[in-house]
Design an enzyme around this catalytic site. Structure first.
Site, PDB file in Angstrom:
ATOM      1  N   GLY A 157     -20.247  -4.265 -13.010  1.00  0.00           N
ATOM      2  CA  GLY A 157     -19.237  -3.186 -13.002  1.00  0.00           C
ATOM      3  C   GLY A 157     -19.126  -2.461 -14.334  1.00  0.00           C
ATOM      4  O   GLY A 157     -18.024  -2.082 -14.730  1.00  0.00           O
ATOM      5  N   ARG A 206     -19.695   0.498 -15.348  1.00  0.00           N
ATOM      6  CA  ARG A 206     -19.188   1.879 -15.385  1.00  0.00           C
ATOM      7  C   ARG A 206     -17.679   1.933 -15.179  1.00  0.00           C
ATOM      8  O   ARG A 206     -17.054   2.967 -15.343  1.00  0.00           O
ATOM      9  CB  ARG A 206     -19.860   2.729 -14.298  1.00  0.00           C
ATOM     10  N   ARG A 211     -13.492   0.971 -15.541  1.00  0.00           N
ATOM     11  CA  ARG A 211     -12.609   1.034 -16.715  1.00  0.00           C
ATOM     12  C   ARG A 211     -12.600  -0.298 -17.461  1.00  0.00           C
ATOM     13  O   ARG A 211     -12.680  -0.334 -18.685  1.00  0.00           O
ATOM     14  CB  ARG A 211     -11.204   1.444 -16.274  1.00  0.00           C
ATOM     15  N   GLY A 238     -12.672 -11.280 -13.742  1.00  0.00           N
ATOM     16  CA  GLY A 238     -11.392 -10.595 -13.931  1.00  0.00           C
ATOM     17  C   GLY A 238     -10.999  -9.832 -12.678  1.00  0.00           C
ATOM     18  O   GLY A 238      -9.859  -9.405 -12.540  1.00  0.00           O
ATOM     19  N   THR A 239     -11.962  -9.652 -11.782  1.00  0.00           N
ATOM     20  CA  THR A 239     -11.702  -8.947 -10.527  1.00  0.00           C
ATOM     21  C   THR A 239     -10.556  -9.617  -9.793  1.00  0.00           C
ATOM     22  O   THR A 239     -10.517 -10.848  -9.697  1.00  0.00           O
ATOM     23  CB  THR A 239     -12.984  -8.989  -9.660  1.00  0.00           C
ATOM     24  N   THR A 240      -9.629  -8.827  -9.272  1.00  0.00           N
ATOM     25  CA  THR A 240      -8.481  -9.417  -8.576  1.00  0.00           C
ATOM     26  C   THR A 240      -8.615  -9.201  -7.071  1.00  0.00           C
ATOM     27  O   THR A 240      -9.434  -8.397  -6.620  1.00  0.00           O
ATOM     28  CB  THR A 240      -7.166  -8.779  -9.058  1.00  0.00           C
ATOM     29  N   ASN A 285      -5.176 -12.042 -14.767  1.00  0.00           N
ATOM     30  CA  ASN A 285      -4.689 -11.220 -15.888  1.00  0.00           C
ATOM     31  C   ASN A 285      -5.177 -11.829 -17.197  1.00  0.00           C
ATOM     32  O   ASN A 285      -4.837 -12.963 -17.524  1.00  0.00           O
ATOM     33  CB  ASN A 285      -3.161 -11.133 -15.873  1.00  0.00           C
ATOM     34  N   PHE A 286      -5.976 -11.059 -17.915  1.00  0.00           N
ATOM     35  CA  PHE A 286      -6.535 -11.542 -19.183  1.00  0.00           C
ATOM     36  C   PHE A 286      -5.669 -11.175 -20.378  1.00  0.00           C
ATOM     37  O   PHE A 286      -6.038 -11.466 -21.511  1.00  0.00           O
ATOM     38  CB  PHE A 286      -7.944 -10.985 -19.388  1.00  0.00           C
ATOM     39  N   HIS A 317       1.388  -0.635 -11.171  1.00  0.00           N
ATOM     40  CA  HIS A 317       0.003  -0.376 -11.594  1.00  0.00           C
ATOM     41  C   HIS A 317      -0.380   1.079 -11.322  1.00  0.00           C
ATOM     42  O   HIS A 317       0.267   1.764 -10.522  1.00  0.00           O
ATOM     43  CB  HIS A 317      -0.970  -1.298 -10.850  1.00  0.00           C
ATOM     44  N   LYS A 361      -5.617   1.261  -8.055  1.00  0.00           N
ATOM     45  CA  LYS A 361      -5.750  -0.183  -7.798  1.00  0.00           C
ATOM     46  C   LYS A 361      -5.907  -0.426  -6.303  1.00  0.00           C
ATOM     47  O   LYS A 361      -5.170   0.157  -5.497  1.00  0.00           O
ATOM     48  CB  LYS A 361      -4.513  -0.904  -8.350  1.00  0.00           C
TER      49      LYS A 361
HETATM   50  P1  NAP Z   1     -12.739   0.446 -11.627  1.00  0.00           P
HETATM   51  O1  NAP Z   1     -12.603   1.366 -12.784  1.00  0.00           O
HETATM   52  O2  NAP Z   1     -12.662   1.008 -10.229  1.00  0.00           O
HETATM   53  O3  NAP Z   1     -14.113  -0.346 -11.803  1.00  0.00           O
HETATM   54  C1  NAP Z   1     -14.746  -1.071 -10.800  1.00  0.00           C
HETATM   55  C2  NAP Z   1     -16.208  -0.809 -10.975  1.00  0.00           C
HETATM   56  O4  NAP Z   1     -16.948  -1.661 -10.110  1.00  0.00           O
HETATM   57  C3  NAP Z   1     -16.586   0.653 -10.598  1.00  0.00           C
HETATM   58  O5  NAP Z   1     -17.388   1.173 -11.642  1.00  0.00           O
HETATM   59  C4  NAP Z   1     -17.387   0.474  -9.318  1.00  0.00           C
HETATM   60  O6  NAP Z   1     -18.333   1.509  -9.146  1.00  0.00           O
HETATM   61  C5  NAP Z   1     -18.024  -0.869  -9.617  1.00  0.00           C
HETATM   62  N1  NAP Z   1     -18.626  -1.522  -8.466  1.00  0.00           N
HETATM   63  C6  NAP Z   1     -18.251  -1.471  -7.159  1.00  0.00           C
HETATM   64  N2  NAP Z   1     -19.132  -2.194  -6.436  1.00  0.00           N
HETATM   65  C7  NAP Z   1     -20.037  -2.692  -7.308  1.00  0.00           C
HETATM   66  C8  NAP Z   1     -21.211  -3.496  -7.164  1.00  0.00           C
HETATM   67  N3  NAP Z   1     -21.641  -3.902  -5.972  1.00  0.00           N
HETATM   68  N4  NAP Z   1     -21.899  -3.823  -8.280  1.00  0.00           N
HETATM   69  C9  NAP Z   1     -21.511  -3.414  -9.471  1.00  0.00           C
HETATM   70  N5  NAP Z   1     -20.447  -2.618  -9.684  1.00  0.00           N
HETATM   71  C10 NAP Z   1     -19.730  -2.274  -8.592  1.00  0.00           C
HETATM   72  O7  NAP Z   1     -11.640  -0.720 -11.711  1.00  0.00           O
HETATM   73  P2  NAP Z   1     -11.095  -1.454 -13.020  1.00  0.00           P
HETATM   74  O8  NAP Z   1      -9.776  -0.910 -13.371  1.00  0.00           O
HETATM   75  O9  NAP Z   1     -12.173  -1.511 -14.042  1.00  0.00           O
HETATM   76  O10 NAP Z   1     -10.847  -2.912 -12.416  1.00  0.00           O
HETATM   77  C11 NAP Z   1     -11.917  -3.730 -11.971  1.00  0.00           C
HETATM   78  C12 NAP Z   1     -11.327  -5.018 -11.395  1.00  0.00           C
HETATM   79  O11 NAP Z   1     -10.646  -5.725 -12.459  1.00  0.00           O
HETATM   80  C13 NAP Z   1     -10.262  -4.794 -10.311  1.00  0.00           C
HETATM   81  O12 NAP Z   1     -10.346  -5.836  -9.370  1.00  0.00           O
HETATM   82  C14 NAP Z   1      -8.953  -4.866 -11.073  1.00  0.00           C
HETATM   83  O13 NAP Z   1      -7.864  -5.220 -10.252  1.00  0.00           O
HETATM   84  C15 NAP Z   1      -9.307  -5.949 -12.055  1.00  0.00           C
HETATM   85  N6  NAP Z   1      -8.496  -5.989 -13.277  1.00  0.00           N
HETATM   86  C16 NAP Z   1      -8.331  -7.218 -13.816  1.00  0.00           C
HETATM   87  C17 NAP Z   1      -7.641  -7.372 -14.981  1.00  0.00           C
HETATM   88  C18 NAP Z   1      -7.507  -8.753 -15.566  1.00  0.00           C
HETATM   89  O14 NAP Z   1      -6.907  -8.888 -16.630  1.00  0.00           O
HETATM   90  N7  NAP Z   1      -8.033  -9.779 -14.908  1.00  0.00           N
HETATM   91  C19 NAP Z   1      -7.103  -6.252 -15.632  1.00  0.00           C
HETATM   92  C20 NAP Z   1      -7.304  -4.989 -15.083  1.00  0.00           C
HETATM   93  C21 NAP Z   1      -8.028  -4.869 -13.902  1.00  0.00           C
HETATM   94  P3  NAP Z   1     -17.925   2.854  -8.321  1.00  0.00           P
HETATM   95  O15 NAP Z   1     -16.707   3.402  -8.988  1.00  0.00           O
HETATM   96  O16 NAP Z   1     -19.102   3.742  -8.435  1.00  0.00           O
HETATM   97  O17 NAP Z   1     -17.667   2.417  -6.890  1.00  0.00           O
END
Ligand code: NAP
Length: 266
Positions: free
Chosen positions: A10, A12, A14, A99-101, A127-128, A155, A159
């Protein structure tokens, strides 16, 4: 210290972009490849954000693990994909830091079983942010003294899962110490569906989604004549990276499954 060889899924996204920055600025971390379902065969440098990071992009996770001898997979994608990534990583002897939720209880049990079988570490943290972990801990402490509590998580509107993983984890931690109680009036009726939010062991969880927000949660306790509010705010995604760093370092030295950053901070 030996370099920890890392693959990020992932890159690309955020969170993924912050994770690439974290790995790049950490001396003993080494990014060796990234997983992206787009851009197969290109280099991360070709995508623009990281012109100096020359690592290959893979779409096929099996090929990625076969061609790269990784220590850790950092997954920051979506729950469905993240689960497949974590399972495949464990099969190849690569330690997942997820970190994926939005993982289900069944997902977590399956990963725990895979970990036990493989005898390598796996860390999943909804949550990290260290402040968020403290917010959960303080809420658990307060729940011993207050039997009525509602969780409001807020959020950004992109999300995908609701309630947030942090809210569910907070509810679980509170539930472990508090008597179960159906809160509110026993005869209360929702005149509009969803008005009272989700119900976890009798406590209610409300999810707010708005542009402009990042990740916030307040846990509100009430008893006669007083309320107590415990609140945490993440204002940017860098706030999660100190937790990701600790998790990557820790996962190298454990052979068990850990759910929640709070379990590795002490
Ligand atoms: P985001 O910006 O939507 O990023 C998710 C990324 O995953 C996108 O670039 C998406 O690409 C990509 N993706 C989708 N399918 C994929 C695959 N098969 N292989 C590789 N990449 C793929 O979301 P985010 O805000 O970064 O959050 C990502 C995850 O972390 C979410 O589950 C969120 O809830 C979680 N999160 C966790 C924490 C923590 O502290 N644990 C904090 C914040 C967020 P496309 O956009 O092109 O589809």
């Amino acid at each position: 210290m030996k370099n920890i060889k890392i693959i990020i899924a992932g890159p690309r996204g955020r969170m993924g972009r912050e994770a690439v920055r974290l790995v790049e600025r950490t001396d003993h971390f080494q990014l060796i490849a990234v997983l992206d379902y787009k851009n197969d065969g290109k280099m991360l440098a070709d995508l623009g954000d990281f012109p100096n990071v020359n690592v290959p992009i893979y779409t096929d996770i099996e090929q990625c693990f076969q061609e790269n001898d990784a220590d850790v997979l950092i997954d920051l994608t979506t729950p469905e994909v993240g689960m497949t990534h974590a399972e495949t990583a464990l099969r190849y002897g690569v330690r997942p830091v997820v970190g994926t939720t939005g993982f289900t209880k069944e997902n977590l049990l399956k990963l725990e079983a895979d970990c036990q079988e493989k005898k390598i570490g796996c860390i999943i943290a909804p949550n990290f942010a260290i402040g968020a972990v403290l917010m959960m801990r303080f809420s658990q402490m307060a729940a011993k003294f207050f039997n009525d509590v509602e969780i409001i998580e807020l959020h950004h509107d992109q999300k995908l899962d609701a309630p947030s993983g942090t809210a569910v984890k907070t509810a679980e931690m509170i539930s472990a110490v508090k008597e179960e109680k159906q809160q509110g009036h026993p005869n209360e009726k929702e005149t509009m569906k969803g008005a009272r939010g989700a119900n976890y062991d009798g406590m209610h969880i409300h999810s707010v989604r708005l542009p402009g927000l990042i990740a916030h949660q307040q846990v509100m306790f009430g008893s006669n004549g007083q309320t107590l509010t415990i609140r945490h705010d993440s204002y940017n995604r860098e706030s999660f990276m100190s937790g990701v760093k600790v998790a990557v370092e820790t996962v190298m030295n454990i052979d068990t499954f850990i759910y929640g950053l709070e379990n590795i901070l002490e």
